[in-house]
Design a protein around this motif. Structure first.
Motif, mmCIF file in Angstrom:
data_model
loop_
_atom_site.group_PDB
_atom_site.id
_atom_site.type_symbol
_atom_site.label_atom_id
_atom_site.label_comp_id
_atom_site.label_asym_id
_atom_site.label_seq_id
_atom_site.Cartn_x
_atom_site.Cartn_y
_atom_site.Cartn_z
ATOM 1 N N ALA A 13 0.858 -1.188 0.000
ATOM 2 C CA ALA A 13 0.000 0.000 0.000
ATOM 3 C C ALA A 13 0.892 1.236 0.000
ATOM 4 C CB ALA A 13 -0.882 -0.002 1.252
ATOM 5 N N PRO A 14 0.453 2.306 -0.629
ATOM 6 C CA PRO A 14 1.294 3.500 -0.676
ATOM 7 C C PRO A 14 1.477 4.132 0.699
ATOM 8 C CG PRO A 14 -0.869 3.939 -1.632
ATOM 9 C CD PRO A 14 -0.801 2.473 -1.381
ATOM 10 N N LYS A 15 0.455 3.913 1.545
ATOM 11 C CA LYS A 15 0.579 4.459 2.897
ATOM 12 C C LYS A 15 0.415 3.338 3.907
ATOM 13 C CE LYS A 15 -0.553 9.121 1.963
ATOM 14 N NZ LYS A 15 -0.212 10.331 2.654
ATOM 15 N N LEU A 16 1.037 3.545 5.027
ATOM 16 C CA LEU A 16 1.009 2.549 6.075
ATOM 17 C C LEU A 16 0.068 3.056 7.160
ATOM 18 C CD1 LEU A 16 2.658 0.094 7.201
ATOM 19 C CD2 LEU A 16 4.184 1.791 8.190
ATOM 20 N N GLU A 17 -0.838 2.191 7.604
ATOM 21 C CA GLU A 17 -1.738 2.602 8.678
ATOM 22 C C GLU A 17 -1.274 2.021 9.993
ATOM 23 O OE1 GLU A 17 -5.859 2.103 8.316
ATOM 24 O OE2 GLU A 17 -6.044 3.807 6.957
ATOM 25 N N ARG A 18 -1.269 2.881 11.019
ATOM 26 C CA ARG A 18 -0.846 2.383 12.322
ATOM 27 C C ARG A 18 -1.869 2.753 13.369
ATOM 28 N NH1 ARG A 18 3.789 4.172 14.574
ATOM 29 N NH2 ARG A 18 3.490 2.330 15.860
ATOM 30 N N GLU A 19 -1.951 1.948 14.421
ATOM 31 C CA GLU A 19 -2.823 2.238 15.552
ATOM 32 C C GLU A 19 -2.477 3.614 16.099
ATOM 33 O OE1 GLU A 19 -4.662 0.041 18.540
ATOM 34 O OE2 GLU A 19 -5.729 0.046 16.636
ATOM 35 N N PRO A 20 -3.478 4.438 16.331
ATOM 36 C CA PRO A 20 -3.163 5.792 16.795
ATOM 37 C C PRO A 20 -2.912 5.884 18.294
ATOM 38 C CG PRO A 20 -5.497 5.583 16.424
ATOM 39 C CD PRO A 20 -4.913 4.248 16.089
ATOM 40 N N ILE A 21 -2.509 4.775 18.906
ATOM 41 C CA ILE A 21 -2.184 4.819 20.342
ATOM 42 C C ILE A 21 -0.742 5.308 20.445
ATOM 43 C CG2 ILE A 21 -2.129 3.487 22.503
ATOM 44 C CD1 ILE A 21 -4.893 3.633 21.182
ATOM 45 N N VAL A 22 -0.562 6.615 20.418
ATOM 46 C CA VAL A 22 0.775 7.186 20.473
ATOM 47 C C VAL A 22 0.804 8.317 21.502
ATOM 48 C CG1 VAL A 22 1.440 6.632 18.104
ATOM 49 C CG2 VAL A 22 0.231 8.754 18.568
ATOM 50 N N ALA A 23 2.013 8.652 21.917
ATOM 51 C CA ALA A 23 2.177 9.738 22.883
ATOM 52 C C ALA A 23 2.184 11.080 22.163
ATOM 53 C CB ALA A 23 3.485 9.539 23.640
ATOM 54 N N ARG A 24 1.732 12.100 22.883
ATOM 55 C CA ARG A 24 1.741 13.456 22.321
ATOM 56 C C ARG A 24 2.345 14.406 23.342
ATOM 57 N NH1 ARG A 24 -0.861 13.480 17.746
ATOM 58 N NH2 ARG A 24 -2.276 11.736 17.434
ATOM 59 N N VAL A 25 3.105 15.375 22.848
ATOM 60 C CA VAL A 25 3.738 16.340 23.742
ATOM 61 C C VAL A 25 2.976 17.652 23.675
ATOM 62 C CG1 VAL A 25 5.857 17.594 24.265
ATOM 63 C CG2 VAL A 25 5.976 15.275 23.337
ATOM 64 N N ASN A 26 2.659 18.169 24.836
ATOM 65 C CA ASN A 26 2.112 19.519 24.896
ATOM 66 C C ASN A 26 3.313 20.462 24.932
ATOM 67 O OD1 ASN A 26 1.185 22.030 25.696
ATOM 68 N ND2 ASN A 26 -0.451 21.163 26.974
ATOM 69 N N GLN A 27 3.559 21.108 23.815
ATOM 70 C CA GLN A 27 4.802 21.868 23.689
ATOM 71 C C GLN A 27 4.812 23.111 24.570
ATOM 72 O OE1 GLN A 27 5.317 22.298 19.448
ATOM 73 N NE2 GLN A 27 6.061 20.192 19.305
ATOM 74 N N ASN A 28 3.640 23.532 25.033
ATOM 75 C CA ASN A 28 3.599 24.678 25.938
ATOM 76 C C ASN A 28 4.111 24.296 27.326
ATOM 77 O OD1 ASN A 28 2.474 26.439 24.044
ATOM 78 N ND2 ASN A 28 0.447 25.546 24.422
ATOM 79 N N LEU A 29 3.913 23.022 27.688
ATOM 80 C CA LEU A 29 4.317 22.584 29.024
ATOM 81 C C LEU A 29 5.732 22.030 29.059
ATOM 82 C CD1 LEU A 29 1.079 20.783 30.276
ATOM 83 C CD2 LEU A 29 1.932 23.017 30.957
ATOM 84 N N CYS A 30 6.188 21.573 27.919
ATOM 85 C CA CYS A 30 7.487 20.879 27.889
ATOM 86 C C CYS A 30 8.619 21.827 28.275
ATOM 87 C CB CYS A 30 7.742 20.307 26.502
ATOM 88 S SG CYS A 30 9.367 19.545 26.345
ATOM 89 N N VAL A 31 9.460 21.397 29.220
ATOM 90 C CA VAL A 31 10.607 22.210 29.631
ATOM 91 C C VAL A 31 11.906 21.646 29.041
ATOM 92 C CG1 VAL A 31 9.537 22.986 31.761
ATOM 93 C CG2 VAL A 31 10.896 20.885 31.752
ATOM 94 N N HIS A 32 11.761 20.676 28.177
ATOM 95 C CA HIS A 32 12.909 20.092 27.485
ATOM 96 C C HIS A 32 13.964 19.549 28.451
ATOM 97 C CE1 HIS A 32 16.352 20.036 24.496
ATOM 98 N NE2 HIS A 32 15.431 19.245 23.996
ATOM 99 N N CYS A 33 13.489 18.746 29.400
ATOM 100 C CA CYS A 33 14.444 18.109 30.301
ATOM 101 C C CYS A 33 15.053 16.869 29.651
ATOM 102 C CB CYS A 33 13.763 17.732 31.615
ATOM 103 S SG CYS A 33 12.563 16.401 31.431
ATOM 104 N N ARG A 34 14.437 16.411 28.582
ATOM 105 C CA ARG A 34 14.933 15.282 27.776
ATOM 106 C C ARG A 34 14.795 13.918 28.483
ATOM 107 N NH1 ARG A 34 19.154 14.526 24.992
ATOM 108 N NH2 ARG A 34 18.491 14.888 22.883
ATOM 109 N N ALA A 35 14.061 13.882 29.590
ATOM 110 C CA ALA A 35 13.870 12.589 30.267
ATOM 111 C C ALA A 35 13.169 11.615 29.321
ATOM 112 C CB ALA A 35 13.053 12.774 31.540
ATOM 113 N N CYS A 36 12.181 12.095 28.586
ATOM 114 C CA CYS A 36 11.438 11.210 27.685
ATOM 115 C C CYS A 36 12.323 10.722 26.554
ATOM 116 C CB CYS A 36 10.203 11.913 27.138
ATOM 117 S SG CYS A 36 10.558 13.460 26.288
ATOM 118 N N ILE A 37 13.218 11.608 26.112
ATOM 119 C CA ILE A 37 14.089 11.245 24.986
ATOM 120 C C ILE A 37 15.044 10.134 25.418
ATOM 121 C CG2 ILE A 37 15.896 12.127 23.452
ATOM 122 C CD1 ILE A 37 14.366 14.855 23.568
ATOM 123 N N ASN A 38 15.520 10.244 26.662
ATOM 124 C CA ASN A 38 16.425 9.206 27.164
ATOM 125 C C ASN A 38 15.699 7.902 27.467
ATOM 126 O OD1 ASN A 38 18.607 10.955 27.070
ATOM 127 N ND2 ASN A 38 18.176 11.749 29.130
#
Lengths: 305, 153, 658
Positions: C569-594
């Motif tokens: 298929a030209p596009k791949l469908e995935r379950e939309p159970i994903v995390a989202r970041v509220n960029q207004n609240l994020c202080v960029h501590c990078r804990a999630c990235i690690n």
């Protein structure tokens, strides 16, 4: 002055007296005091563990406990069998909690397990580090040596820190004397060990194979650290030769004797005159007798036959 | 509480604890399913909150459960090394190790938080776990600091 | 305002026997926000589903709770039904009344009470659900295959046959891999090159396959469907566009004494070389380490002799970026270094060789033209000892695992030797003979019964070289219960199969796990044997575990099927159970990235209109996020939430349990 505990064991006042002489000489040269354990007893050697497991542990336990009581942190056990028994006991005591209490009851002496046991190779390498390496004026150039470890200086993975299949603890010290280490195959073969008396024929076979390989590799002498190996290879060599298995005339030297020779110690002081297979001719290549150069030649001629 | 549950109260004698279980979707939830398909009977005092992974568990969830009237909380996920998401259960375990010490500070005595690994194949282990936890909590008695505690489920 | 529908399933007697479904429906009807509450014998049946669909349409429901079996059983069924009725499928939740209630409790009032609780919890959750839409990921319909051995070639050919483009990356100058080095293959003894070289040529000439030999993967970015790969094309010093492969250069090259890697260091090659005569592409490269023109600026013979002026001493490495939708790792294996075995000579005995060296000795195109001659003196050995499990099944010094292929290739070696040296003696030391496979046991039996290989069960304790040059092999015959000593002329060690050195680096680049031995980890040991933890990255061949050729080819074809499925298929469908970041609240501590095991949380720069970076925050890449929620729990500023399992939903569930 550095000091270290000393457990000579039975051999060093008997068949292995030259090991004792040479070690004491080298220690003095390196300014290390050897403090003999007071009232030491037999380590049990190859006999005790065939009779009674408790006895086989209790005997070394007593030696270790006495050493600890005297405040000896490290103890040299030059004989490979003593080393194996003493360090093996340390390992067993550490592994089993009950054993220590049991031994304390039998021997009636406490022991915390603090005493570290050194083998002859570990001890001599230590002396080299402590300055002996700079006190080897004689270069044993041209001496081809076959370092022989046997079983007790290569086996027991938690006892010997060397590689069991290709040990190398003697090599560096031997090279430091200027001697050439030959590439041979039988460095860890069995010499027959404790069967010297009970199965002499087997010992002759095994020791013969070692001597043959050393000779084929072009060695002038075999170097060992174990009085048991020494007696099998040196004393039994006469029987091997007389029974027609092979003619080797292969001197068997202790590692400490080779180092002593390089350190300029006299042959007599080292006990080199005490060997069954004469080692004096070999020794005189590097330490000619003071006024008897002729005699030395004569001996040399005799030896070369 | 609803009437239906209130009716059941009449049958239950003594202390009937309330236990909230936070379980991961891939191992323990499936393990609980297996307990069901194997018809293994176990104590009815546990209510499961399904999460994708134990790594998703915010310590606040646990505190909130105590606040809401739970006598104990159970956290269960995949065995170490088996996490569907590679490492979520390790994060949960690390968090839990620290959090457990803070619990007494929050007034929750020891023995009210349980942690376990139950795989999708361990239906029996799940049933045993629930029975075991229930028995322990029954023995410990009601969580006394619990202001919201009203009645058993 | 929430308008929730609750549907209680009896599941025949399965739920109804212990749970009073009608009572549960009645109780549920009283819950705030519930506008319809019904029970039915079989909710998953057509009439049951129709009941839900009708209610959604008639009651304009904003959320549905189906209280029935485990969601693992029928969540998809009911969500599909909801979607058909026009309700976003993610607005439907299931309460598990069967596996978690009716089947595990006997007391009807207690079970009924618990069932009501389970429904209440889900009603409160579903009120807070929001419509989610499957994530659409673009798929670049080109695959990259790393490794040009039989695994890579097979995967590339199969993908290409499916009509998709493939980039085949191989680090050595030619494709073919280990298989090209083999003399003959078990269990049929057909010539390896005869069956392989046509495949190599086919791969090179296939319009869908781009060959990148003498190249290595430098970096992998992106995610499934959208990988961006940087490939280092190493300097060849020969322009492949001009070179015709005439061979004048390497016949005239004065540096002819370089040990040939292809011949397992038994043969020699020149500094400008092709690894073997049938190399694909058959165009030489210059070995910069040994070419005196490149090291000392002296020589230049090849440039003078080349009729096409293809030699370029100024050539440099080149970095190429490609976009691919899927990656197949087929990096293969190497042999364990037997110099760790002091008892086998510690690597110092030249007549103690490994399996590849024997293959080259037995190969008609090898350094001895197929005659078995030992390396030390070129004599034909009259006794050859083969030792199996050298480094395998040895937890202490080697590898704990069984290398799987050694029993078979040792039997083959013994046979080949006996076919070539009729009066020779072949002795095989083995621990067990593991010859599971089609025609495999018959093959080892043939080696023993027809070809006279002497099999000795036991380990070899020592190999040493006697003064006369004989290798003395001492060991135990544990069936006879006695020590044995054999005077051998040549010893062949079946060294353990180990992963490529440095393979961890490539795994880390791709986000693929690897085990303690360094073999790449498949996503599931049984049910997902070619996928990895990294979506869009697949495994073929011995990089995953020791494998023979048939298994490797099968796995490579399986990879191709997976890749073609992904590209279908030209596009791949995935379950939309994903995390989202509220960029207004994020202080960029990078804990999630690690924390993220998938590298799905990444830095994102927020810029003003002039393009200055105002703030850096975390961002979740939907293509990579698998929805575990570990980042949500670790976030200090509560800036991340997980769709489908939001804090709000879970707190509502907990609060409902009060």
């Amino acid at each position: 002055m550095n000091s270290i505990g000393y457990y000579p064991g039975c051999s060093l006042s008997g068949g292995g007296i030259e090991l004792d002489l040479s070690i004491r000489g080298l220690a003095q040269l390196a300014e290390v005091e050897l403090r003999e354990i007071d009232d030491w007893n037999c380590c049990g050697a190859t006999a005790a563990h065939n009779l009674d497991h408790n006895l086989a542990i209790a005997l070394p336990y007593r030696i270790l406990a006495l050493a600890e009581k005297q405040g000896l942190g490290e103890v040299l056990a030059p004989c490979a069998a003593c080393f194996s028994r003493l360090k093996g006991t340390n390992v067993r005591l550490e592994r089993s909690g009950d054993l220590k209490a049991k031994m304390q009851t039998i021997v009636d002496l406490p022991y915390s397990g603090s005493v570290k046991i050194l083998s002859i190779t570990e001890f001599l390498n230590r002396l080299m580090e402590l300055g002996l390496a700079d006190k080897l004026p004689k270069k044993l150039t041209g001496l081809k040596v076959a370092p022989y470890y046997g079983c007790l200086l290569s086996r027991g993975e938690d006892i010997v820190s060397d590689d069991a299949e290709s040990p190398s603890a003697m090599e560096a010290a031997l090279r430091a004397t200027g001697a050439e280490v030959v590439d041979w195959n039988f460095a860890t073969e069995c010499c027959g060990g404790g069967f010297s008396m009970s199965l002499t024929d087997a010992v002759l076979d095994l020791s013969n194979a070692i001597l043959a390989d050393a000779k084929a590799a072009g060695a002038d002498c075999i170097v060992t650290g174990c009085p048991m190996c020494h007696s099998n290879l040196d004393m039994r060599q006469l029987k091997i030769q007389s029974s027609g298995m092979g003619q080797y005339d292969m001197p068997v030297l202790y590692l400490s004797e080779v180092l002593g020779l390089a350190a300029g110690m006299g042959c007599d002081q080292l006990g080199l005159n005490r060997h069954f297979i004469p080692a004096m001719a070999l020794a005189h290549r590097f330490d000619p007798p003071p006024q008897a150069a002729e005699t030395a030649e004569a001996v040399s001629d005799q030896r070369s036959n | 509480m609803t009437q239906a549950t209130t009716q059941t109260e009449t049958k239950a004698e003594g202390f009937e604890p309330r236990i909230v279980a936070f379980v991961c979707n891939w191992c323990t939830y499936a393990g609980a399913d297996l307990a069901g398909t194997s018809r293994l009977q176990y104590a009815p005092h546990v209510r499961i909150v399904k999460l994708p992974c134990t790594g998703r568990i915010d310590p606040l969830f646990i505190l909130k459960a105590y606040e809401g009237g739970a006598d104990a909380v159970l956290v269960s996920g995949c065995h170490p090394g088996d996490c569907h998401y590679t490492s979520g259960n390790y994060h949960a375990r690390r968090r839990w190790t620290i959090f457990r010490r803070l619990l007494s500070l929050a007034g929750v005595e020891e023995g009210r938080l349980f942690f376990s690994w139950v795989s999708a194949a361990e239906g029996q282990k799940f049933a045993d776990l629930i029975n075991d936890v229930t028995a322990q909590v029954k023995a410990a008695g009601p969580f006394k600091h619990n202001p919201a505690r009203r009645q058993a489920w | 305002m929430a308008r929730i529908g609750v549907f209680i399933c009896h599941c025949g007697e399965n739920i109804g026997r212990t749970v009073d479904c009608a009572a549960v429906a009645q109780e549920s009807a009283k819950l705030p926000g519930v506008v319809v509450s019904l029970d039915y014998k079989y909710m998953c049946s057509d009439p049951g589903q129709q009941m839900i669909k009708n209610a959604i349409a008639e009651q304009k429901l904003t959320g549905v709770v189906v209280a029935a079996c485990s969601p693992r059983m029928h969540e998809t069924t009911f969500r599909r039904a909801a979607a058909e009725a026009g309700l976003n499928p993610y607005l439907l939740e299931m309460a598990n009344l069967r596996e978690h209630c009716s089947w595990v409790h006997e007391d009807r009032p207690i079970a009924t009470g618990k069932a009501v609780d389970l429904v209440r919890v889900m009603v409160e959750k579903v009120k807070r659900n929001r419509a989610l839409y499957p994530i659409q990921v673009n798929v670049e319909p080109t695959a990259m295959v790393v490794g040009g051995g039989i695994a890579g070639i097979q995967a590339a050919l199969d993908i290409a046959a499916g009509g998709k483009k493939v980039i085949l990356v191989e680090k050595s100058p030619s494709i073919g891999g280990h298989m090209a080095r083999l003399s003959e293959t078990f269990p049929t003894l057909d010539c390896s090159q005869c069956i392989l070289t046509p495949r190599m040529v086919e791969a090179a000439s296939h319009p869908n396959i781009t060959l990148m030999t003498y190249s290595e993967v430098e970096a992998v970015d992106g995610f499934i469907g959208n990988f961006e790969v940087t490939i280092r094309k190493k300097a060849r010093y020969v322009d492949p566009a001009k070179c015709t492969g005439c061979g004048s250069c390497y016949t005239k090259c004065p540096q002819k004494k370089i040990p040939s890697e292809f011949d397992a260091l038994l043969g020699k090659r020149s500094a400008i070389y092709t690894p073997f005569p049938q190399a694909v592409p058959n165009k030489p490269v210059i070995d910069a380490e040994h070419c005196t023109m490149l090291t000392k600026g002296k020589c230049g013979v090849c440039k003078k002799i080349c009729p096409r002026d293809a030699i370029n001493y100024e050539d440099k490495d080149e970095l190429v970026k490609v976009k691919v939708g899927a990656i197949v790792l087929a990096t293969g294996f190497e042999l364990w270094d037997h110099s760790k075995y002091g008892e086998y000579g510690g690597g110092r005995l030249v007549d103690v060789i490994d399996g590849f060296q024997f293959e080259r000795l037995a190969s008609a195109s090898g350094p001895t033209a197929g005659e078995i001659r030992r390396p030390s003196d070129g004599q034909v050995p009259h006794t050859v000892v083969f030792i199996q499990c050298c480094g395998s099944r040895d937890e202490k010094q080697g590898m704990a695992y069984c290398s799987k292929i050694c029993c078979m290739y040792t039997a083959k070696h013994a046979m080949l030797y006996r076919h070539k040296v009729h009066d020779g003696r072949a002795v095989v030391f083995y621990m067990d003979i593991r010859a599971a496979g089609k025609g495999y046991d018959e093959f080892t039996r043939r080696a023993i019964e027809s070809d006279g290989a002497e099999y000795v069960r036991g380990r070899v304790s020592r190999i040493y070289r006697r003064a006369d040059g004989k290798l003395i092999v001492r060991g135990a015959d544990t069936l006879a219960g006695r020590p044995v000593s054999i005077e051998a002329d040549l010893v062949v060690l079946a060294d353990a199969v180990v992963p490529r050195k440095g393979g961890e680096k490539l795994a880390q680049m791709c986000g693929v796990g690897y085990d303690t031995n360094g073999f790449y980890s498949e996503a599931h040991p049984k049910l997902r044997p070619v996928e990895t933890a990294a979506a869009g990255v697949f495994l073929a061949g011995a990089c995953q575990a020791p494998k023979d050729i048939p298994d490797t080819v099968a796995q490579a074809s399986a990879c191709a099927a997976k890749v073609l499925g992904l590209f279908a298929a030209p596009k791949l469908e995935r379950e939309p159970i994903v995390a989202r970041v509220n960029q207004n609240l994020c202080v960029h501590c990078r804990a999630c990235i690690n924390t993220c095991p998938y590298g799905a949380t990444q830095d994102r720069e927020i810029k003003d209109r002039q393009g200055n970076v105002v703030k850096v925050v975390a961002e979740v890449n939907e293509g990579l996020c698998q929805g575990c929620g570990t980042c949500v729990a670790i976030c200090r500023s509560n800036a991340i939430d997980l769709d489908g399992f939001t804090d709000e939903q879970i707190f509502a569930e907990i609060a409902t349990l009060e």
